[in-house]
Design a protein around this motif. Structure first.
Motif, PDB file in Angstrom:
ATOM      1  N   SER A   2       0.911  -1.048  -0.064  1.00 21.75           N
ATOM      2  CA  SER A   2      -0.105   0.003  -0.017  1.00 21.75           C
ATOM      3  C   SER A   2       0.967   1.269  -0.025  1.00 21.75           C
ATOM      4  CB  SER A   2      -0.790   0.006   1.203  1.00 21.75           C
ATOM      5  OG  SER A   2      -0.103   0.267   2.477  1.00 21.75           O
ATOM      6  N   GLN A   3       0.150   2.373  -0.526  1.00 22.37           N
ATOM      7  CA  GLN A   3       1.073   3.575  -0.344  1.00 22.37           C
ATOM      8  C   GLN A   3       1.382   3.983   1.108  1.00 22.37           C
ATOM      9  OE1 GLN A   3      -1.382   7.123  -1.352  1.00 22.37           O
ATOM     10  NE2 GLN A   3       0.398   8.216  -1.566  1.00 22.37           N
ATOM     11  N   LEU A   4       0.601   3.587   1.904  1.00 20.57           N
ATOM     12  CA  LEU A   4       0.991   3.925   3.570  1.00 20.57           C
ATOM     13  C   LEU A   4       2.246   3.172   3.835  1.00 20.57           C
ATOM     14  CD1 LEU A   4       0.426   5.420   5.955  1.00 20.57           C
ATOM     15  CD2 LEU A   4      -1.269   3.546   6.799  1.00 20.57           C
ATOM     16  N   GLN A   5       2.169   1.850   3.490  1.00 21.62           N
ATOM     17  CA  GLN A   5       3.277   1.060   3.812  1.00 21.62           C
ATOM     18  C   GLN A   5       4.481   1.471   3.107  1.00 21.62           C
ATOM     19  OE1 GLN A   5       3.397  -1.561   6.208  1.00 21.62           O
ATOM     20  NE2 GLN A   5       5.619  -1.258   5.749  1.00 21.62           N
ATOM     21  N   GLY A   6       4.272   1.979   2.118  1.00 18.39           N
ATOM     22  CA  GLY A   6       5.649   2.511   1.412  1.00 18.39           C
ATOM     23  C   GLY A   6       6.050   3.514   1.966  1.00 18.39           C
ATOM     24  N   LEU A   7       5.309   4.445   2.474  1.00 18.12           N
ATOM     25  CA  LEU A   7       5.902   5.788   3.216  1.00 18.12           C
ATOM     26  C   LEU A   7       6.635   5.276   4.243  1.00 18.12           C
ATOM     27  CD1 LEU A   7       2.922   8.092   2.414  1.00 18.12           C
ATOM     28  CD2 LEU A   7       5.109   8.310   1.622  1.00 18.12           C
ATOM     29  N   VAL A   8       6.083   4.291   5.181  1.00 14.32           N
ATOM     30  CA  VAL A   8       6.694   3.941   6.341  1.00 14.32           C
ATOM     31  C   VAL A   8       7.881   3.202   6.130  1.00 14.32           C
ATOM     32  CG1 VAL A   8       6.366   2.359   8.017  1.00 14.32           C
ATOM     33  CG2 VAL A   8       4.325   3.679   7.772  1.00 14.32           C
ATOM     34  N   ASP A   9       8.151   2.555   5.121  1.00 12.86           N
ATOM     35  CA  ASP A   9       9.243   1.870   4.936  1.00 12.86           C
ATOM     36  C   ASP A   9      10.327   3.093   4.552  1.00 12.86           C
ATOM     37  OD1 ASP A   9       8.243  -0.631   5.326  1.00 12.86           O
ATOM     38  OD2 ASP A   9       7.966  -1.218   3.338  1.00 12.86           O
ATOM     39  N   ASP A  10       9.742   3.979   3.543  1.00 17.29           N
ATOM     40  CA  ASP A  10      10.555   4.897   3.303  1.00 17.29           C
ATOM     41  C   ASP A  10      11.032   6.010   4.305  1.00 17.29           C
ATOM     42  OD1 ASP A  10      10.546   4.038   0.594  1.00 17.29           O
ATOM     43  OD2 ASP A  10       9.041   5.869  -0.053  1.00 17.29           O
ATOM     44  N   ALA A  11      10.197   6.110   5.284  1.00 16.72           N
ATOM     45  CA  ALA A  11      10.675   6.886   6.380  1.00 16.72           C
ATOM     46  C   ALA A  11      11.681   6.339   7.400  1.00 16.72           C
ATOM     47  CB  ALA A  11       9.357   7.378   7.096  1.00 16.72           C
ATOM     48  N   ARG A  12      11.578   4.857   7.416  1.00 18.73           N
ATOM     49  CA  ARG A  12      12.615   4.164   8.176  1.00 18.73           C
ATOM     50  C   ARG A  12      13.956   3.971   7.371  1.00 18.73           C
ATOM     51  NH1 ARG A  12       7.954  -0.289  10.002  1.00 18.73           N
ATOM     52  NH2 ARG A  12       7.185   1.180  11.928  1.00 18.73           N
ATOM     53  N   GLU A  13      13.937   3.837   6.247  1.00 18.00           N
ATOM     54  CA  GLU A  13      15.071   4.115   5.337  1.00 18.00           C
ATOM     55  C   GLU A  13      15.953   5.519   5.380  1.00 18.00           C
ATOM     56  OE1 GLU A  13      18.323   2.989   2.993  1.00 18.00           O
ATOM     57  OE2 GLU A  13      17.082   1.786   4.163  1.00 18.00           O
ATOM     58  N   CYS A  14      14.983   6.371   5.182  1.00 19.39           N
ATOM     59  CA  CYS A  14      15.513   7.908   5.320  1.00 19.39           C
ATOM     60  C   CYS A  14      16.313   8.050   6.918  1.00 19.39           C
ATOM     61  CB  CYS A  14      14.631   8.925   5.198  1.00 19.39           C
ATOM     62  SG  CYS A  14      14.720  10.520   5.236  1.00 19.39           S
ATOM     63  N   ALA A  15      15.643   7.592   7.875  1.00 27.03           N
ATOM     64  CA  ALA A  15      16.177   7.513   9.289  1.00 27.03           C
ATOM     65  C   ALA A  15      17.248   6.705   9.316  1.00 27.03           C
ATOM     66  CB  ALA A  15      15.111   7.181  10.309  1.00 27.03           C
ATOM     67  N   ARG A  16      17.611   5.760   8.685  1.00 27.85           N
ATOM     68  CA  ARG A  16      18.775   4.852   8.697  1.00 27.85           C
ATOM     69  C   ARG A  16      19.884   5.662   8.089  1.00 27.85           C
ATOM     70  NH1 ARG A  16      21.844   1.369   5.634  1.00 27.85           N
ATOM     71  NH2 ARG A  16      20.591   1.942   3.866  1.00 27.85           N
ATOM     72  N   LEU A  17      19.335   6.475   7.055  1.00 27.40           N
ATOM     73  CA  LEU A  17      20.620   7.040   6.300  1.00 27.40           C
ATOM     74  C   LEU A  17      21.044   8.369   7.083  1.00 27.40           C
ATOM     75  CD1 LEU A  17      19.075   7.319   2.743  1.00 27.40           C
ATOM     76  CD2 LEU A  17      20.844   6.080   3.434  1.00 27.40           C
ATOM     77  N   PHE A  18      20.253   8.848   7.999  1.00 34.37           N
ATOM     78  CA  PHE A  18      20.557   9.919   8.896  1.00 34.37           C
ATOM     79  C   PHE A  18      21.439   9.357   9.996  1.00 34.37           C
ATOM     80  CE2 PHE A  18      16.991  12.624   7.360  1.00 34.37           C
ATOM     81  CZ  PHE A  18      17.974  13.727   7.042  1.00 34.37           C
ATOM     82  N   ARG A  19      21.076   8.356  10.419  1.00 32.56           N
ATOM     83  CA  ARG A  19      21.893   7.690  11.570  1.00 32.56           C
ATOM     84  C   ARG A  19      23.205   7.353  11.118  1.00 32.56           C
ATOM     85  NH1 ARG A  19      16.750   5.403  13.212  1.00 32.56           N
ATOM     86  NH2 ARG A  19      16.237   6.472  15.227  1.00 32.56           N
ATOM     87  N   LEU A  20      23.573   6.845   9.653  1.00 32.57           N
ATOM     88  CA  LEU A  20      24.710   6.538   9.055  1.00 32.57           C
ATOM     89  C   LEU A  20      25.514   7.677   8.867  1.00 32.57           C
ATOM     90  CD1 LEU A  20      23.522   3.624   6.943  1.00 32.57           C
ATOM     91  CD2 LEU A  20      24.824   3.371   8.962  1.00 32.57           C
TER      92      LEU A  20
END
Length: 89
Positions: A2-20
């Protein structure tokens, strides 16, 4: 997915990039994420749009001060909670 699940996954990936420490790449991803989520949030009931604006202000403040860990936390936890309130994903 779903679009919502895609946004959640993208937000978590973006957070991972900031942490790295990949702040340039994460910043670009965050802009795309905000643009993608905006129409969805505008259609949400109640005070979600107001909460969204407050959260964006906090996130942009953290970005300005280069507080990447705090920004990642907002993305991974607060952002996801806001988007998934009253949803089951």
């Amino acid at each position: 997915m779903s679009q919502l699940q895609g946004l959640v996954d993208d937000a978590r990936e973006c957070a991972r990039l900031f942490r790295l420490g990949r702040d340039v790449e994460a910043g670009l991803a965050m802009v795309a994420l905000i643009e993608s989520a905006q129409p969805l949030v505008e259609r949400m009931p109640g005070d979600a749009p107001s909460s969204w604006n407050t959260l964006l202000a906090l996130m942009l403040s953290e970005q300005q001060t280069q507080n990447w860990i705090s920004l990642a936390d907002y993305l991974e936890y607060e952002w996801v909670q806001l988007l998934t309130a009253d949803q089951s994903i």
